[in-house]
Design an enzyme around this catalytic site. Structure first.
Site, PDB file in Angstrom:
ATOM      1  N   ASP A 194       0.843  -1.201   0.000  1.00 47.87           N
ATOM      2  CA  ASP A 194       0.000   0.000   0.000  1.00 47.87           C
ATOM      3  C   ASP A 194       0.874   1.245   0.000  1.00 47.87           C
ATOM      4  O   ASP A 194       0.604   2.222  -0.688  1.00 47.87           O
ATOM      5  CB  ASP A 194      -0.917  -0.018   1.225  1.00 47.87           C
ATOM      6  CG  ASP A 194      -1.726   1.255   1.325  1.00 47.87           C
ATOM      7  OD1 ASP A 194      -2.345   1.608   0.312  1.00 47.87           O
ATOM      8  OD2 ASP A 194      -1.703   1.915   2.373  1.00 47.87           O
ATOM      9  N   HIS A 195       1.973   1.169   0.774  1.00 48.89           N
ATOM     10  CA  HIS A 195       2.838   2.331   0.910  1.00 48.89           C
ATOM     11  C   HIS A 195       3.784   2.513  -0.278  1.00 48.89           C
ATOM     12  O   HIS A 195       4.579   3.437  -0.306  1.00 48.89           O
ATOM     13  CB  HIS A 195       3.582   2.259   2.244  1.00 48.89           C
ATOM     14  CG  HIS A 195       2.648   2.333   3.420  1.00 48.89           C
ATOM     15  ND1 HIS A 195       3.072   2.320   4.718  1.00 48.89           N
ATOM     16  CD2 HIS A 195       1.293   2.436   3.484  1.00 48.89           C
ATOM     17  CE1 HIS A 195       2.014   2.390   5.529  1.00 48.89           C
ATOM     18  NE2 HIS A 195       0.930   2.462   4.796  1.00 48.89           N
ATOM     19  N   ASP A 196       3.677   1.616  -1.253  1.00 49.42           N
ATOM     20  CA  ASP A 196       4.331   1.819  -2.544  1.00 49.42           C
ATOM     21  C   ASP A 196       3.386   2.572  -3.480  1.00 49.42           C
ATOM     22  O   ASP A 196       3.837   3.356  -4.315  1.00 49.42           O
ATOM     23  CB  ASP A 196       4.703   0.441  -3.139  1.00 49.42           C
ATOM     24  CG  ASP A 196       5.515   0.519  -4.435  1.00 49.42           C
ATOM     25  OD1 ASP A 196       5.444   1.542  -5.138  1.00 49.42           O
ATOM     26  OD2 ASP A 196       6.214  -0.464  -4.743  1.00 49.42           O
ATOM     27  N   THR A 268       4.228   7.621  -6.495  1.00 54.19           N
ATOM     28  CA  THR A 268       4.027   7.056  -7.821  1.00 54.19           C
ATOM     29  C   THR A 268       3.041   5.912  -7.668  1.00 54.19           C
ATOM     30  O   THR A 268       3.154   5.085  -6.757  1.00 54.19           O
ATOM     31  CB  THR A 268       5.342   6.485  -8.396  1.00 54.19           C
ATOM     32  OG1 THR A 268       5.792   5.419  -7.549  1.00 54.19           O
ATOM     33  CG2 THR A 268       6.418   7.557  -8.478  1.00 54.19           C
ATOM     34  N   SER A 274       8.736   2.531  -4.727  1.00 49.81           N
ATOM     35  CA  SER A 274       8.904   3.914  -4.276  1.00 49.81           C
ATOM     36  C   SER A 274       8.903   3.971  -2.747  1.00 49.81           C
ATOM     37  O   SER A 274       9.381   4.942  -2.168  1.00 49.81           O
ATOM     38  CB  SER A 274       7.822   4.831  -4.864  1.00 49.81           C
ATOM     39  OG  SER A 274       6.535   4.324  -4.595  1.00 49.81           O
ATOM     40  N   HIS A 429      -7.030  -3.769   6.805  1.00 47.60           N
ATOM     41  CA  HIS A 429      -7.178  -3.417   8.228  1.00 47.60           C
ATOM     42  C   HIS A 429      -7.835  -4.549   9.023  1.00 47.60           C
ATOM     43  O   HIS A 429      -7.746  -4.591  10.236  1.00 47.60           O
ATOM     44  CB  HIS A 429      -7.992  -2.125   8.367  1.00 47.60           C
ATOM     45  CG  HIS A 429      -7.235  -0.922   7.882  1.00 47.60           C
ATOM     46  ND1 HIS A 429      -7.838   0.267   7.561  1.00 47.60           N
ATOM     47  CD2 HIS A 429      -5.910  -0.729   7.666  1.00 47.60           C
ATOM     48  CE1 HIS A 429      -6.927   1.141   7.169  1.00 47.60           C
ATOM     49  NE2 HIS A 429      -5.742   0.562   7.213  1.00 47.60           N
TER      50      HIS A 429
HETATM   51  C1  HEM Z   1      -1.100  -1.865  12.145  1.00 44.89           C
HETATM   52  C2  HEM Z   1      -1.255  -1.644  10.883  1.00 44.89           C
HETATM   53  C3  HEM Z   1      -1.965  -0.464  10.248  1.00 44.89           C
HETATM   54  C4  HEM Z   1      -2.283   0.745  10.785  1.00 44.89           C
HETATM   55  C5  HEM Z   1      -1.992   1.266  12.186  1.00 44.89           C
HETATM   56  C6  HEM Z   1      -2.955   1.504   9.741  1.00 44.89           C
HETATM   57  C7  HEM Z   1      -3.436   2.784   9.899  1.00 44.89           C
HETATM   58  C8  HEM Z   1      -3.974   3.548   8.899  1.00 44.89           C
HETATM   59  C9  HEM Z   1      -4.427   4.904   9.035  1.00 44.89           C
HETATM   60  C10 HEM Z   1      -4.407   5.722  10.325  1.00 44.89           C
HETATM   61  C11 HEM Z   1      -4.859   5.313   7.821  1.00 44.89           C
HETATM   62  C12 HEM Z   1      -5.417   6.685   7.466  1.00 44.89           C
HETATM   63  C13 HEM Z   1      -6.829   6.769   7.902  1.00 44.89           C
HETATM   64  C14 HEM Z   1      -7.476   8.036   7.417  1.00 44.89           C
HETATM   65  O1  HEM Z   1      -7.243   9.074   8.027  1.00 44.89           O
HETATM   66  O2  HEM Z   1      -8.195   8.002   6.423  1.00 44.89           O
HETATM   67  C15 HEM Z   1      -4.667   4.219   6.899  1.00 44.89           C
HETATM   68  C16 HEM Z   1      -4.929   4.268   5.555  1.00 44.89           C
HETATM   69  C17 HEM Z   1      -4.775   3.215   4.691  1.00 44.89           C
HETATM   70  N1  HEM Z   1      -4.418   1.933   5.013  1.00 44.89           N
HETATM   71 FE1  HEM Z   1      -3.789   1.309   6.812  1.00 44.89          FE
HETATM   72  N2  HEM Z   1      -3.035   0.728   8.611  1.00 44.89           N
HETATM   73  C18 HEM Z   1      -2.446  -0.474   8.877  1.00 44.89           C
HETATM   74  C19 HEM Z   1      -2.354  -1.554   8.019  1.00 44.89           C
HETATM   75  C20 HEM Z   1      -2.819  -1.586   6.717  1.00 44.89           C
HETATM   76  C21 HEM Z   1      -2.843  -2.750   5.869  1.00 44.89           C
HETATM   77  C22 HEM Z   1      -2.400  -4.142   6.303  1.00 44.89           C
HETATM   78  C23 HEM Z   1      -3.338  -2.349   4.656  1.00 44.89           C
HETATM   79  C24 HEM Z   1      -3.586  -3.148   3.393  1.00 44.89           C
HETATM   80  C25 HEM Z   1      -3.300  -4.411   3.192  1.00 44.89           C
HETATM   81  C26 HEM Z   1      -3.634  -0.936   4.766  1.00 44.89           C
HETATM   82  C27 HEM Z   1      -4.141  -0.155   3.745  1.00 44.89           C
HETATM   83  C28 HEM Z   1      -4.417   1.190   3.858  1.00 44.89           C
HETATM   84  C29 HEM Z   1      -4.788   2.031   2.740  1.00 44.89           C
HETATM   85  C30 HEM Z   1      -4.926   1.618   1.282  1.00 44.89           C
HETATM   86  C31 HEM Z   1      -4.985   3.308   3.260  1.00 44.89           C
HETATM   87  C32 HEM Z   1      -5.286   4.573   2.469  1.00 44.89           C
HETATM   88  C33 HEM Z   1      -3.946   5.251   2.189  1.00 44.89           C
HETATM   89  C34 HEM Z   1      -4.048   6.625   1.619  1.00 44.89           C
HETATM   90  O3  HEM Z   1      -4.856   6.835   0.708  1.00 44.89           O
HETATM   91  O4  HEM Z   1      -3.316   7.511   2.077  1.00 44.89           O
HETATM   92  N3  HEM Z   1      -3.313  -0.503   6.025  1.00 44.89           N
HETATM   93  N4  HEM Z   1      -4.151   3.141   7.582  1.00 44.89           N
HETATM   94 CA   LIG Z   2       5.068   3.508  -6.355  1.00 50.06          CA
END
Ligand code: HEM
Ligand SMILES: [Ca+2]
Length: 693
Positions: A194-196, A268, A274, A429
């Site tokens: 996701d962070h890529d 990207t 990235s 999540h």
């Molecule tokens: C302990 C692990 C994790 C924590 C603490 C975490 C926390 C968060 C938080 C705080 C957000 C932003 C919420 C908002 O303000 O909208 C977020 C966004 C997101 N998370 Fe997680 N997350 C975790 C694991 C994961 C996993 C395992 C995935 C996918 C397999 C994931 C996918 C995403 C995606 C796609 C976004 C949107 C990113 C963006 O558009 O900036 N996360 N997460």
């Molecule tokens: Ca990328």
């Protein structure tokens, strides 16, 4: 007369924005004396706007939204607002309409390596997938005012239920069922990936949104109207601070009215590591070891590790030598197992660079060749290992994601990450475990913490090796192998649903399920049913009519959540409530949004490793195919045994690392040679550089 109304609206909006800036300055001064004021969602889950130009554009966009609202109040329709007269006046008053992110792009055809910021991947549309691009949309936004204000109203005009109410009704529970087939690596690689591909920056408004609840352009707090089951914190009047995602107005997003607020992606979109190298040349400069082929590292007690970053970006303890990390994506410190993943990819880069530099004496060439190979390895892991571990065989086939589908680059496909993917892919999540732990080589626990005690705290990654045992970095990876992932279902553990970013001093915390729902509304995403239609699926017509993809129990939970109409359900909630497609872990709506995005990231990436024009030849692809995340972990983290060939699958047997091959680099060392026709199988392979001897 109309023209003076417009002028007046622009002038008033500018006044309001000046007032906003003054308040922001005041707040900055105050927060310098008490840093605790910064919103943890911005500060820790670091999604700030990357450049000062972006901040200026963001402010200018907020001003324009105020002006547009004033005009709407004075009877201007959406059509009126899009007329040139209005736009011209804005142009003059706001020193240019805040439009698409301004990036000048000049592409050189025939570049052998992809750019750092993703530009020039598609030669006809050089901005597709670049860092800073506007997120693509599958459907036009359904903002309450058609332009900017979050979706807060249902189809029959009544307010949508609070996201916390939905979270309590649908996403709450105990996850006692573990996945029968996924290891915890699915969770951790999922977030790493996701962070890529996506990071949506939030508004540049620096003040505490709970003090500026009415600032509708910047703030979208979750306000508690009554006591919540989670006491004593979430009581009536509690404000869960949510800053809105930074808005841009950019016609090129193509879908919906041109003045609609859009969101951008800092990264990207491409799967191009990235998260390791950053999304711009400048970012890479801070991460690479000078002009050498290597990535920068810091020296830890157990050898080189991910480099230290700014200690204000996590809960560092500099006195004890515990620092925050700096990598290509700034959320690296969120949980220690994520840091461990970043760490192993940096070690892998340096390991491969050490070997490739012998072949490529030019340091820049050696660096770029290593980066190119790392990206290919990342893409291989995604398509051959990760996606098939939870997508159904049907989806793998439909979106041509598996390695049996022949590869052909399709320049008509826009690979840019969609807004909907940014919400749907949060399905990961549901995989977040209740504990984080460091395990021994024998996969026995040696140290553990509740997940909510590890947020932004790098301590676990600093645990030192004892008597030949694992370092914290390694032990975290062993733990990911030893444990099953929580089941893929609608439930999020309370460690993220009640206690996300818990701050005992301020007595605040967040609910990740509620944030996901609120974020979808902030971005104006239409409802679940609209996406069912988009995906060619039947829609839910009433709470009582049987509906194939949701159990009756799931239907009644949605009703209990307080939606007054089935057409109101939020995408994240509806899609996560679905029954899985046979052979997969997700329902059909999730598969549709996620499958389509990964299809585009494969066939719409000119530099995909299987594209013969820019990527690799058959022998090289074969070598990549035989390498795996399991082998990568073995090489860098001294695993004894590991699930092989598939690190994500519980059912993959545990194999001794000694019996798992390293990547065969021979075909890469001769890559400077032209791609000769392959000899028949029975012939010995030609020796490298044979014609120069
Ligand atoms: C302990 C692990 C994790 C924590 C603490 C975490 C926390 C968060 C938080 C705080 C957000 C932003 C919420 C908002 O303000 O909208 C977020 C966004 C997101 N998370 Fe997680 N997350 C975790 C694991 C994961 C996993 C395992 C995935 C996918 C397999 C994931 C996918 C995403 C995606 C796609 C976004 C949107 C990113 C963006 O558009 O900036 N996360 N997460
Ligand atoms: Ca990328």
């Amino acid at each position: 007369n109309r023209s003076s109304t417009i002028k007046d609206a622009v002038a008033r909006a500018l006044d309001i924005s000046k007032l906003g800036s003054a308040l922001a300055d005041l707040h900055t001064k105050r927060s310098q004396s008490s840093p605790g004021l910064a919103c943890p969602l911005t500060k820790f889950h670091n999604r700030q706007l990357p450049t000062t130009a972006d901040v200026t554009a963001d402010k200018s966009m907020a001003t324009m939204m105020v002006a547009l609202r004033l005009l709407q109040k004075r009877g201007f329709s959406l059509d009126d607002l899009e007329r040139d007269t209005v736009l011209l006046e804005f142009e003059r008053g706001l020193a240019g309409i805040p439009g698409c992110p301004k990036t000048t792009v000049s592409c050189k055809a025939g570049d052998s390596f992809r750019s750092m910021n993703g530009t020039c991947n598609n030669l006809r549309n050089p901005k597709w997938g670049m860092a800073g691009a506007v997120q693509r949309r599958l459907l036009p936004a359904a903002y309450d005012d058609g332009l900017n204000l979050p979706r807060k109203q249902g189809v029959n005009g009544s307010p949508l239920p609070s996201p916390r109410q939905v979270s309590n009704a649908v996403h709450r529970g105990t996850k006692d069922v573990t996945s029968p087939f996924l290891t915890l690596h699915a969770f951790q690689f999922g977030q790493f990936l996701d962070h890529d591909v996506i990071s949506t920056p939030v508004t540049s408004a620096v003040y505490d949104c709970c003090s500026y609840n009415d600032d509708v352009d910047n703030c979208f707090n979750i306000n508690f109207a009554e006591d919540d089951p989670y006491q004593p914190r979430f009581k009536e009047g509690y404000c869960m601070e949510v800053k809105r995602s930074s808005g841009v107005n950019c016609e090129s997003s193509g879908i919906g009215p041109s003045l609609q607020r859009q969101q951008i992606n800092k990264l990207t979109s491409f799967i191009d590591a990235s998260n390791v190298y950053g999304s711009s040349d400048e970012q890479l400069q801070g991460l690479r070891d000078g002009n050498t082929p290597f990535m920068r590292v810091s020296e830890g007690a157990d050898g080189p590790r991910v480099p230290n970053g700014n200690d204000s970006t996590c809960k560092a303890k500099p006195d004890e030598g515990i620092h925050c990390s700096l990598v290509g994506d700034d959320r690296v410190n969120v949980v220690p197992s994520l840091t461990s993943y970043h760490n192993v990819f940096i070690l892998e880069h340096n390991r491969l660079a050490e070997r490739l530099r012998e072949e490529f004496p030019d340091e820049e060439e050696a660096f770029q060749q290593t980066r190119k190979l790392m990206i290919a390895i990342m893409q291989k892991i995604v398509y051959d290992e990760y996606l098939p571990s939870f997508l159904s065989p049907l989806a793998m086939k439909k979106y041509k994601l598996g390695n049996l589908s022949p590869y052909k680059y399709d320049p008509s496909l826009d690979p840019t990450i969609s807004n909907e993917f940014g919400i749907a892919y949060r399905m990961g999540h549901t995989w977040i475990p209740m504990f984080m732990a460091v395990f021994t080589k024998e996969f026995q626990p040696s140290f553990g913490r509740f997940t909510n005690e590890t947020y932004e705290d790098p301590s676990m990654t600093y645990i030192e090796s004892q008597n030949g045992g694992p370092s914290g970095m390694e032990g975290l990876a062993y733990w990911l192998s030893a444990k099953k992932s929580p089941a893929t279902d609608r439930i999020l553990e309370d460690v993220v649903r009640n206690d996300l970013f818990l701050n005992p001093t301020k007595d605040t915390s967040f609910d990740l399920a509620a944030l996901n729902i609120q974020r979808g509304r902030d971005h104006g995403l239409p409802s679940y049913n609209e996406y069912r239609k988009f995906c060619g699926l039947s829609t839910m017509s009433s709470w009582r009519t049987r509906f194939g993809d949701l159990t009756d129990a799931a239907l009644s939970r949605l009703e209990e959540a307080g939606y007054s109409d089935p057409d109101d359900v939020d995408l994240f909630t509806g899609a996560l409530s679905e029954k899985p497609v046979p052979g997969g872990a997700l329902g059909p709506t999730m598969e549709c949004i996620i499958g389509d995005q990964f299809h585009r990231l494969k066939f719409g990436d000119r530099f995909f490793y299987k594209n013969p024009e820019t990527g690799y030849n058959r022998d090289q692809i074969e070598a990549i195919k035989n390498y795996s995340l399991a082998s990568l972990m073995c090489r860098n983290y001294k695993f004894e045994r590991i699930h092989f060939p598939d690190i994500f699958r519980v059912l993959s047997p545990l194999v001794d690392c000694k019996d798992i091959d390293d990547i065969d680099l021979t075909p890469f060392l001769s890559s400077s040679l032209p791609d000769l026709p392959r000899p028949p199988e029975s012939f010995p392979k030609p020796i490298r550089n044979i014609d120069t001897k």
